[in-house]
Scaffold this motif. Sequence first.
Motif, PDB file in Angstrom:
ATOM      1  N   SER A  37      -4.709   6.300  -8.087  1.00  5.44           N
ATOM      2  CA  SER A  37      -5.408   5.536  -9.139  1.00  5.44           C
ATOM      3  C   SER A  37      -6.148   4.327  -8.565  1.00  5.44           C
ATOM      4  CB  SER A  37      -4.406   5.055 -10.192  1.00  5.44           C
ATOM      5  OG  SER A  37      -3.600   4.022  -9.653  1.00  5.44           O
ATOM      6  N   GLN A  38      -7.147   3.876  -9.294  1.00  8.57           N
ATOM      7  CA  GLN A  38      -7.898   2.683  -8.880  1.00  8.57           C
ATOM      8  C   GLN A  38      -6.978   1.463  -8.823  1.00  8.57           C
ATOM      9  OE1 GLN A  38     -11.019   2.715  -7.607  1.00  8.57           O
ATOM     10  NE2 GLN A  38     -10.636   0.571  -7.095  1.00  8.57           N
ATOM     11  N   ALA A  39      -5.966   1.439  -9.690  1.00  5.12           N
ATOM     12  CA  ALA A  39      -5.012   0.307  -9.692  1.00  5.12           C
ATOM     13  C   ALA A  39      -4.269   0.224  -8.362  1.00  5.12           C
ATOM     14  CB  ALA A  39      -4.013   0.476 -10.842  1.00  5.12           C
ATOM     15  N   VAL A  40      -3.922   1.375  -7.801  1.00  7.52           N
ATOM     16  CA  VAL A  40      -3.230   1.408  -6.503  1.00  7.52           C
ATOM     17  C   VAL A  40      -4.174   0.947  -5.395  1.00  7.52           C
ATOM     18  CG1 VAL A  40      -2.188   2.960  -4.776  1.00  7.52           C
ATOM     19  CG2 VAL A  40      -1.562   3.176  -7.179  1.00  7.52           C
ATOM     20  N   VAL A  41      -5.434   1.393  -5.471  1.00  6.28           N
ATOM     21  CA  VAL A  41      -6.444   0.983  -4.481  1.00  6.28           C
ATOM     22  C   VAL A  41      -6.653  -0.533  -4.554  1.00  6.28           C
ATOM     23  CG1 VAL A  41      -8.842   1.248  -3.718  1.00  6.28           C
ATOM     24  CG2 VAL A  41      -7.574   3.241  -4.547  1.00  6.28           C
ATOM     25  N   ASP A  42      -6.762  -1.052  -5.776  1.00  8.54           N
ATOM     26  CA  ASP A  42      -6.942  -2.501  -5.962  1.00  8.54           C
ATOM     27  C   ASP A  42      -5.769  -3.277  -5.376  1.00  8.54           C
ATOM     28  OD1 ASP A  42      -9.343  -2.020  -7.220  1.00  8.54           O
ATOM     29  OD2 ASP A  42      -8.547  -2.209  -9.257  1.00  8.54           O
ATOM     30  N   LYS A  43      -4.562  -2.729  -5.553  1.00  8.99           N
ATOM     31  CA  LYS A  43      -3.355  -3.370  -5.009  1.00  8.99           C
ATOM     32  C   LYS A  43      -3.426  -3.410  -3.472  1.00  8.99           C
ATOM     33  CE  LYS A  43       1.669  -3.223  -5.671  1.00  8.99           C
ATOM     34  NZ  LYS A  43       2.795  -2.453  -6.230  1.00  8.99           N
ATOM     35  N   ALA A  44      -3.904  -2.310  -2.877  1.00  4.27           N
ATOM     36  CA  ALA A  44      -4.036  -2.253  -1.410  1.00  4.27           C
ATOM     37  C   ALA A  44      -5.061  -3.268  -0.916  1.00  4.27           C
ATOM     38  CB  ALA A  44      -4.429  -0.842  -0.979  1.00  4.27           C
ATOM     39  N   ILE A  45      -6.157  -3.404  -1.652  1.00  9.44           N
ATOM     40  CA  ILE A  45      -7.194  -4.378  -1.276  1.00  9.44           C
ATOM     41  C   ILE A  45      -6.608  -5.794  -1.340  1.00  9.44           C
ATOM     42  CG2 ILE A  45      -9.411  -5.393  -1.996  1.00  9.44           C
ATOM     43  CD1 ILE A  45     -10.137  -2.474  -3.004  1.00  9.44           C
ATOM     44  N   GLU A  46      -5.871  -6.045  -2.414  1.00  7.03           N
ATOM     45  CA  GLU A  46      -5.298  -7.368  -2.678  1.00  7.03           C
ATOM     46  C   GLU A  46      -4.173  -7.729  -1.705  1.00  7.03           C
ATOM     47  OE1 GLU A  46      -6.119 -10.584  -4.463  1.00  7.03           O
ATOM     48  OE2 GLU A  46      -7.101  -8.788  -5.220  1.00  7.03           O
TER      49      GLU A  46
END
Length: 420
Positions: free
Chosen positions: A238-247
Amino acid sequence: MRILVVGSGGREHTIVWKLKQSQRVTEIYCAPGNGGIEEIATCVPISPTDIDGLIHFAKEQKIDLTVVGPEAPLLAGIVDRFEEQGLKIFGPKKAAARIEGSKRFAKELMQKYQIPTASFQAFTDPEEAKAYVRSHGAPIVIKADGLAAGKGVVVAQTVERAEQAIVEAMETRVFGDAGKEIVIEECLFGQEVSLMAFVDGQTIKPMVIAQDHKPVFDGDQGPNTGGMGAYSPVPQISQAVVDKAIEQILFPIAEAFHQEGIQYKGVLYAGLMITQEGPKVIEFNARFGDPETQVVLPRLKSDLLEVILAVVDGKLAEMEIEWSDEAAVCVVMAAGGYPGSYQTGHEITGIPKNDEKQIIFHAGTKLVDGKLVTAGGRVLGVTAIDKDIPKAQQKAYQMVQQISFPDAHYRKDIANKALN
């Protein structure tokens, strides 16, 4: 602009192909290039690690920008040397490239700045390493500390296999000096994804994610390779998981470099495991991934040259990078026996014509007397672009069916994880 791309693989073919689409590019050279790159650029017989030769060529040919593909010249300090000569070059300097050149350096940096990764221990003594494995049990991961062309990692399912991997790396030195020190890590479980980003020292612009297939056989069986295929997007993440990785990973590692007084400019690659606790770092690389580049750059709508120049000039914050919603699937056709010993010099036939939606990226090929022959372990990256993964996958395998060379080997399950 006159451009020099350094390298000879599928990644470099993709970079040349993408740069060629820029209105500002007048001439592209590739050192040393391959049989496919020769069709779209001028190949020059200079090794990627012959930095003196590359500097001489760049000056003589009035090259405006050099783009470095592989890791070896980055770790040899090509960027530092070019900049000292006043030559514009894209890639991280030697100190920053250590993130890939030393697993231990990378792990200690992550530990210091609390970036999520597997717990680990580094060893220079094989007996101590074996004792550690016996006390911790399996599955466990053994990694050569230095560069091993993507093959220096063993995920050992038994203590015996782990001990054998320690002997191979440290005593028989199958990876040369890269194995004189090893890192032993806990085994992470989940799906792997590759998250690359453009970095200009201050600003980070993530690319679209991809998933690589490292093991040589279907179902992720057999030894690790440089990569047997890739696809993008990765719909099951999910995009939420990708965003978490970026963060939690990309921004903190950039800040870590800043705190350590190291300027990072170029592409930063994070190989991630999406675990039940969230994304964790398996490895960092200091350049575009291969074969991930073959599915990520075809989805880039922006001008790659403009993005690279923004990185080099420290103006990435001003850049809006656009990506296509289409899907890309790349199936690697390899020589029989790869990643072990294999033969070269076999004629390749049946390559379909490239168009916007189907591109054959050459990795280990060369032209001999007008014939295209195999010249490496990974031979071709057969890449298809379509509106979704199932269509792109179907198109890629249709293309693979048309191509032949003796002992050709490829996985038949690239992108299946996205379909399940």
